[in-house]
Design an enzyme around this catalytic site. Structure first.
Site, mmCIF file in Angstrom:
data_model
loop_
_atom_site.group_PDB
_atom_site.id
_atom_site.type_symbol
_atom_site.label_atom_id
_atom_site.label_comp_id
_atom_site.label_asym_id
_atom_site.label_seq_id
_atom_site.Cartn_x
_atom_site.Cartn_y
_atom_site.Cartn_z
ATOM 1 N N LYS A 1 -7.239 -1.044 21.045
ATOM 2 C CA LYS A 1 -7.745 -0.619 19.720
ATOM 3 C C LYS A 1 -8.150 -1.835 18.889
ATOM 4 C CE LYS A 1 -4.043 2.104 18.663
ATOM 5 N NZ LYS A 1 -3.207 3.147 18.032
ATOM 6 N N HIS B 1 5.298 4.757 21.047
ATOM 7 C CA HIS B 1 4.843 6.116 20.747
ATOM 8 C C HIS B 1 5.619 7.089 21.647
ATOM 9 C CE1 HIS B 1 2.117 9.633 20.915
ATOM 10 N NE2 HIS B 1 1.975 9.349 19.632
ATOM 11 N N ALA C 1 -7.308 7.351 19.618
ATOM 12 C CA ALA C 1 -7.673 6.606 18.405
ATOM 13 C C ALA C 1 -8.744 5.563 18.714
ATOM 14 C CB ALA C 1 -6.422 5.939 17.838
ATOM 15 N N PHE D 1 13.655 12.105 10.039
ATOM 16 C CA PHE D 1 12.819 10.958 10.432
ATOM 17 C C PHE D 1 13.058 10.634 11.905
ATOM 18 C CE2 PHE D 1 13.283 9.006 5.904
ATOM 19 C CZ PHE D 1 12.420 9.967 5.415
ATOM 20 N N GLN E 1 17.493 13.623 5.294
ATOM 21 C CA GLN E 1 16.129 13.125 5.520
ATOM 22 C C GLN E 1 16.075 12.241 6.766
ATOM 23 O OE1 GLN E 1 15.012 10.853 2.127
ATOM 24 N NE2 GLN E 1 13.085 11.930 1.846
ATOM 25 N N SER F 1 0.844 -1.197 0.000
ATOM 26 C CA SER F 1 0.000 0.000 0.000
ATOM 27 C C SER F 1 0.879 1.247 0.000
ATOM 28 C CB SER F 1 -0.911 -0.017 1.228
ATOM 29 O OG SER F 1 -0.150 -0.232 2.389
ATOM 30 N N TYR G 1 3.512 1.323 17.029
ATOM 31 C CA TYR G 1 4.821 1.971 17.143
ATOM 32 C C TYR G 1 5.882 0.988 17.639
ATOM 33 C CZ TYR G 1 1.822 5.933 16.528
ATOM 34 O OH TYR G 1 0.896 6.794 15.992
ATOM 35 N N THR H 1 -3.285 11.011 4.329
ATOM 36 C CA THR H 1 -3.238 11.518 5.702
ATOM 37 C C THR H 1 -4.257 12.636 5.898
ATOM 38 O OG1 THR H 1 -1.525 13.147 5.254
ATOM 39 C CG2 THR H 1 -0.783 10.952 5.905
ATOM 40 N N GLN I 1 4.515 2.697 12.490
ATOM 41 C CA GLN I 1 5.362 3.856 12.244
ATOM 42 C C GLN I 1 6.607 3.376 11.500
ATOM 43 O OE1 GLN I 1 5.943 6.745 11.531
ATOM 44 N NE2 GLN I 1 5.494 7.830 13.437
ATOM 45 N N ASP J 1 -1.976 14.447 15.724
ATOM 46 C CA ASP J 1 -1.142 15.352 16.515
ATOM 47 C C ASP J 1 -1.635 16.765 16.291
ATOM 48 O OD1 ASP J 1 0.748 13.629 17.720
ATOM 49 O OD2 ASP J 1 1.697 13.346 15.752
ATOM 50 N N HIS K 1 3.694 -1.091 3.837
ATOM 51 C CA HIS K 1 2.981 0.179 3.633
ATOM 52 C C HIS K 1 4.057 1.245 3.386
ATOM 53 C CE1 HIS K 1 -0.240 3.143 4.152
ATOM 54 N NE2 HIS K 1 0.555 3.823 4.952
ATOM 55 N N ARG L 1 -5.477 9.136 16.523
ATOM 56 C CA ARG L 1 -5.708 10.310 17.363
ATOM 57 C C ARG L 1 -5.253 11.572 16.639
ATOM 58 N NH1 ARG L 1 -1.894 11.847 22.255
ATOM 59 N NH2 ARG L 1 -0.681 12.451 20.431
ATOM 60 N N GLU M 1 1.067 5.532 0.963
ATOM 61 C CA GLU M 1 0.471 6.628 1.724
ATOM 62 C C GLU M 1 0.862 7.974 1.120
ATOM 63 O OE1 GLU M 1 0.553 6.391 6.061
ATOM 64 O OE2 GLU M 1 1.190 8.494 6.113
HETATM 65 P P1 FAD Z 1 -3.460 6.617 20.181
HETATM 66 O O1 FAD Z 1 -3.520 5.180 19.860
HETATM 67 O O2 FAD Z 1 -4.675 7.269 20.710
HETATM 68 O O3 FAD Z 1 -2.225 6.820 21.185
HETATM 69 C C1 FAD Z 1 -1.741 8.129 21.497
HETATM 70 C C2 FAD Z 1 -0.956 8.073 22.808
HETATM 71 O O4 FAD Z 1 -1.873 7.862 23.895
HETATM 72 C C3 FAD Z 1 0.038 6.912 22.902
HETATM 73 O O5 FAD Z 1 1.138 7.354 23.658
HETATM 74 C C4 FAD Z 1 -0.715 5.826 23.650
HETATM 75 O O6 FAD Z 1 0.154 4.971 24.370
HETATM 76 C C5 FAD Z 1 -1.611 6.663 24.580
HETATM 77 N N1 FAD Z 1 -2.915 6.069 24.821
HETATM 78 C C6 FAD Z 1 -3.713 5.394 23.952
HETATM 79 N N2 FAD Z 1 -4.860 5.058 24.545
HETATM 80 C C7 FAD Z 1 -4.811 5.527 25.821
HETATM 81 C C8 FAD Z 1 -5.698 5.499 26.950
HETATM 82 N N3 FAD Z 1 -6.880 4.877 26.870
HETATM 83 N N4 FAD Z 1 -5.307 6.111 28.105
HETATM 84 C C9 FAD Z 1 -4.100 6.726 28.196
HETATM 85 N N5 FAD Z 1 -3.200 6.773 27.167
HETATM 86 C C10 FAD Z 1 -3.564 6.189 25.995
HETATM 87 N N6 FAD Z 1 -1.198 11.872 12.313
HETATM 88 C C11 FAD Z 1 -2.051 12.772 11.743
HETATM 89 O O7 FAD Z 1 -2.278 13.854 12.320
HETATM 90 N N7 FAD Z 1 -2.651 12.500 10.530
HETATM 91 C C12 FAD Z 1 -2.447 11.331 9.872
HETATM 92 O O8 FAD Z 1 -3.024 11.105 8.813
HETATM 93 C C13 FAD Z 1 -1.554 10.359 10.442
HETATM 94 N N8 FAD Z 1 -1.310 9.179 9.817
HETATM 95 C C14 FAD Z 1 -0.495 8.242 10.432
HETATM 96 C C15 FAD Z 1 -0.279 7.010 9.804
HETATM 97 C C16 FAD Z 1 0.525 6.037 10.398
HETATM 98 C C17 FAD Z 1 0.736 4.718 9.711
HETATM 99 C C18 FAD Z 1 1.119 6.307 11.663
HETATM 100 C C19 FAD Z 1 1.997 5.277 12.333
HETATM 101 C C20 FAD Z 1 0.931 7.541 12.293
HETATM 102 C C21 FAD Z 1 0.116 8.518 11.693
HETATM 103 N N9 FAD Z 1 -0.117 9.754 12.285
HETATM 104 C C22 FAD Z 1 -0.953 10.678 11.693
HETATM 105 C C23 FAD Z 1 0.558 10.113 13.533
HETATM 106 C C24 FAD Z 1 -0.315 9.812 14.774
HETATM 107 O O9 FAD Z 1 -1.556 10.441 14.699
HETATM 108 C C25 FAD Z 1 0.465 10.298 15.989
HETATM 109 O O10 FAD Z 1 1.578 9.456 16.215
HETATM 110 C C26 FAD Z 1 -0.331 10.481 17.261
HETATM 111 O O11 FAD Z 1 0.506 11.125 18.229
HETATM 112 C C27 FAD Z 1 -0.863 9.197 17.881
HETATM 113 O O12 FAD Z 1 -1.866 8.686 17.153
HETATM 114 P P2 FAD Z 1 -2.440 7.209 17.459
HETATM 115 O O13 FAD Z 1 -3.555 6.998 16.558
HETATM 116 O O14 FAD Z 1 -1.352 6.243 17.517
HETATM 117 O O15 FAD Z 1 -3.005 7.511 18.960
#
Ligand code: FAD
Length: 299
Positions: free
Chosen positions: A170, A154, A130, A221, A217, A18, A150, A51, A181, A112, A271, A110, A20
């Site tokens: 999740k 993370h 998320a 990263f 780069q 895939s 991650y 994204t 990641q 950033d 991916h 979730r 991105e």
């Molecule tokens: P979560 O799974 O919600 O985790 C976030 C943090 O909270 C982690 O530290 C986790 O350990 C903690 N956590 C999770 N659940 C709980 C809970 N119930 N209680 C307490 N802590 C908790 N970002 C964008 O803005 N747009 C994008 O399109 C995008 N695409 C991405 C694609 C990929 C393949 C990857 C790997 C990352 C992408 N990101 C994107 C980055 C991502 O959104 C960030 O890394 C963000 O900080 C965490 O998102 P997550 O979905 O992993 O969050």
């Protein structure tokens, strides 16, 4: 269903490839993205994801590109959907709009906060993680839901064990597969998969890979994701000096070798983070093809 292709390949044990992309900011950027998409069509990826930003006009561009991927290129799109800056009702409405143009694959995140969103706080009772997007998507009947993982934890998580516990939440809430990641050390990925399996995460974990094509780069990263860069790769890139072509050659050779090792050792696919360019991915694919890891039909 549009996302059947993803699940079919995963469950038949065929590698899932895939790509991105990110939403372009200018007309020139959009033209470059469309040119890249056109060139990647013959590779028949299982899906193409786009994204989603933390706010502003880029969000509308994501929706436009996601719908166009299906309508104009016949590819299977997957929409990234982040909860930052959204209420539950808004997330449900976005899912409804996607369904209207035939898109039923969501990467639930979730996100950033960006500079505009500042120090983001979820609205009272609103989506915070998320996990909340996964649950909303499942309740809305989304066909395919992916989540992020991650291998090097993370950045906000205190340790990998805690982060993996949240990953499992999740998955238990209904995620079909995980996309990781980016990373450069495959042992880190396989250890992550082992530990995820140990706590009962059984869904496919697809490695996210970024081909290096420019000097500097790799440092970026590392700063963005905290990923460890193997010394061997750093040394090889440093030895290239100002020779951009050589950097690209080394970066793509490393990427092809990394992908082959991943697939050989059982990763369910790759991916690719494309940075909206097709050339690097096509080069890596040509190597994978010549080594028998891929053909357009996936047979
Ligand atoms: P979560 O799974 O919600 O985790 C976030 C943090 O909270 C982690 O530290 C986790 O350990 C903690 N956590 C999770 N659940 C709980 C809970 N119930 N209680 C307490 N802590 C908790 N970002 C964008 O803005 N747009 C994008 O399109 C995008 N695409 C991405 C694609 C990929 C393949 C990857 C790997 C990352 C992408 N990101 C994107 C980055 C991502 O959104 C960030 O890394 C963000 O900080 C965490 O998102 P997550 O979905 O992993 O969050």
């Amino acid at each position: 269903m549009i996302t059947d292709r993803i699940k079919e390949r995963l469950y038949r044990g065929l590698p899932v490839f895939s790509f991105e992309f990110f939403p372009p900011k200018t007309a020139q950027g959009e033209a470059a993205l469309r040119a890249a998409l056109k060139k990647l069509v013959p590779l028949q990826p299982a899906f193409v994801s786009v994204t989603y930003g933390a706010g502003g006009s880029a969000r509308a561009t994501t929706r436009k590109i996601v719908c166009s991927i299906r309508q104009d290129y016949g590819l299977t799109p997957m929409a990234h959907l982040t909860c930052i800056g959204h209420t539950y009702d808004e997330i449900r409405e976005l899912i409804r709009q996607y369904r209207e143009c035939g898109i039923t694959g969501i990467l639930a995140l979730r996100g950033d906060p960006d500079r505009e969103s500042g120090d983001w706080q979820p609205p009272p009772g609103g989506p915070k993680y998320a996990l909340d997007v996964v649950r909303t998507a499942r309740a809305a009947g989304v066909d395919t839901v992916a989540v992020a993982g991650y291998p090097e934890k993370h950045p906000e998580a205190p340790d990998l064990e805690t982060d993996l516990r949240f990953l499992k939440e999740k998955v238990d809430a209904g995620a079909d597969f995980v996309i990781t990641q980016l990373f450069f050390n495959n042992d880190v990925y396989f250890e992550f998969v082992r530990r995820a399996r140990e706590i009962g995460v059984t869904v496919p974990i697809i490695p996210g890979i970024m081909p290096v094509t420019r000097a500097g780069q790799i440092e970026k990263f590392h700063q963005l994701s905290g990923c460890v860069i193997p010394r061997r790769l750093v040394k090889q890139l440093e030895a290239c000096g100002d020779d951009g072509d050589r950097v690209r050659e080394i970066g793509l050779a490393y990427c092809a070798a990394q992908c082959m090792d991943l697939l050989r050792r059982g990763a369910p696919g790759i991916h690719f983070f494309t940075l909206n360019q097709s050339r690097a991915c096509r080069t890596v694919f040509a190597v994978l093809h010549s080594m028998g890891f891929w053909d357009a039909e996936g047979e």
